[in-house]
Design an enzyme around this catalytic site. Structure first.
Site, short mmCIF file in Angstrom:
data_model
loop_
_atom_site.label_atom_id
_atom_site.label_comp_id
_atom_site.label_asym_id
_atom_site.label_seq_id
_atom_site.Cartn_x
_atom_site.Cartn_y
_atom_site.Cartn_z
N PRO A 2 6.13 -24.19 22.59
CA PRO A 2 5.59 -25.76 22.53
C PRO A 2 4.16 -24.86 22.67
CG PRO A 2 6.88 -24.36 24.32
CD PRO A 2 6.14 -24.31 23.89
N GLU A 3 3.26 -25.59 21.93
CA GLU A 3 1.49 -25.49 21.83
C GLU A 3 1.44 -27.43 21.72
OE1 GLU A 3 0.00 -23.26 18.92
OE2 GLU A 3 1.83 -21.97 18.54
#
Length: 286
Positions: A2-3
């Site tokens: 997850p960015e």
DNA sequence: AACACCCCCTGTCGGC
DNA sequence: TGCCGACAGGGGGTGT
């Protein structure tokens, strides 16, 4: 996983179920993730109403009544999914890694799953949010008004570190990770190997290359959010569906492939910087 | 300050 | 088929 785009996708999925509802119960299936859960974690949350769900960099911040905030990080493999408490068609998730289950007053269940357990959950007082771990020291929001070429130039003019490392450093800009830094640098036609200070001229002003960077970052992040993020391994949306942006990568994971810039004809290269893969086109990124 | 390198933990993939 | 090493989107620590 997850960015920023993935975290924002998760935030949008959770928001309608969390905000306005009360936490009826919290079940912990273990005592820690990356760190131990705070003392009295479940008890502090139980019966509290959720007033808002924000994102700060790669963190989710649930604002609860009485000035308490639940600050969550998905690490590398964290995901949330929402069920109505009934039996649902959930084939993809290994329930062994369901570590936290929030039951809401509405009857909805929100389950946090994280195989690698690099995620985290912390409780922080509302007013101390910006001054205490884990949010203390975070850099600017890349989709906020602060991200300008001038700001980057001032911040990085004395830094010899490669621009890629500087962009990954959450103390500078919060929310970029390995994928989107690679993508944004391609978009801006900047080599990830270039020393950050070399994007600043002698007067401390941004070079033409650097002037392209803020918009390149915004373009890439917005496009990814619009696609529901990138699903490579672990990212799934709160309804169990996949993000689609992995099909739009210009460089990430495309070693040996043709550069997609019209007229370039270069070949995507992979190298390693600070122990992490970097993908770029050595022909059009300078 | 800024590297290189290690750790955390689990799953997957490719090569043999 | 099975085993084994390399690698993975995160952050944090050490030592040089």
């Amino acid at each position: 996983m997850p960015e920023l785009p993935e975290v924002e996708t998760v935030r949008r999925g959770l928001e309608p179920v969390l905000v306005g509802a009360r936490i009826a119960s919290v079940t912990l299936n273990r005592t820690d993730l990356r760190r131990p859960f705070p003392k009295g974690f479940a008890k502090s949350l139980t019966d509290r109403r959720v007033e808002g769900l924000d994102r700060r960099g790669k963190f989710l911040v649930a604002r609860l009544e009485d000035n308490l905030c639940l600050v969550m990080h998905l690490g590398m493999s964290g995901s949330f999914r929402i069920t109505d408490g009934s039996v649902a068609a959930e084939v993809l998730i290994d329930r062994r890694h369901d570590h936290v289950i929030f039951k809401m007053s509405s009857g909805a269940e929100i389950c946090f799953n994280d195989p690698r357990r690099f995620g985290s959950m912390d409780l922080v007082g509302n007013k101390r949010l910006d001054f205490e771990p884990p949010l203390a020291g975070l850099g600017i929001e890349p989709l906020g008004p602060d991200l300008t070429a001038t700001w980057i130039a001032e911040r990085l003019r004395a830094r010899s570190t490669p621009i890629k490392s500087a962009l990954l450093d959450q103390r500078n800009i919060a929310g970029l990770g390995n994928i989107y830094v690679c993508e944004a640098l391609w978009e801006a036609r900047i080599s990830p190997l270039r020393p950050a200070a070399r994007l600043v001229n002698r007067r401390g002003r941004p070079t033409l290359s650097l002037q392209r960077l803020p918009q390149a970052i915004r373009t890439v992040l917005h496009a990814a959010i619009d696609s529901g993020g990138s699903s490579l391994r672990n990212h799934i949306r709160t309804d169990g569906s996949f993000g689609m942006f992995q099909h739009s990568f210009s460089v990430y994971g495309r070693e040996g492939g043709r550069c997609r810039r019209p007229g370039c004809g270069g070949t995507i290269n992979r190298t390693v910087q600070a122990g992490r893969s970097t993908f770029y086109c050595p022909r059009c990124q300078r």
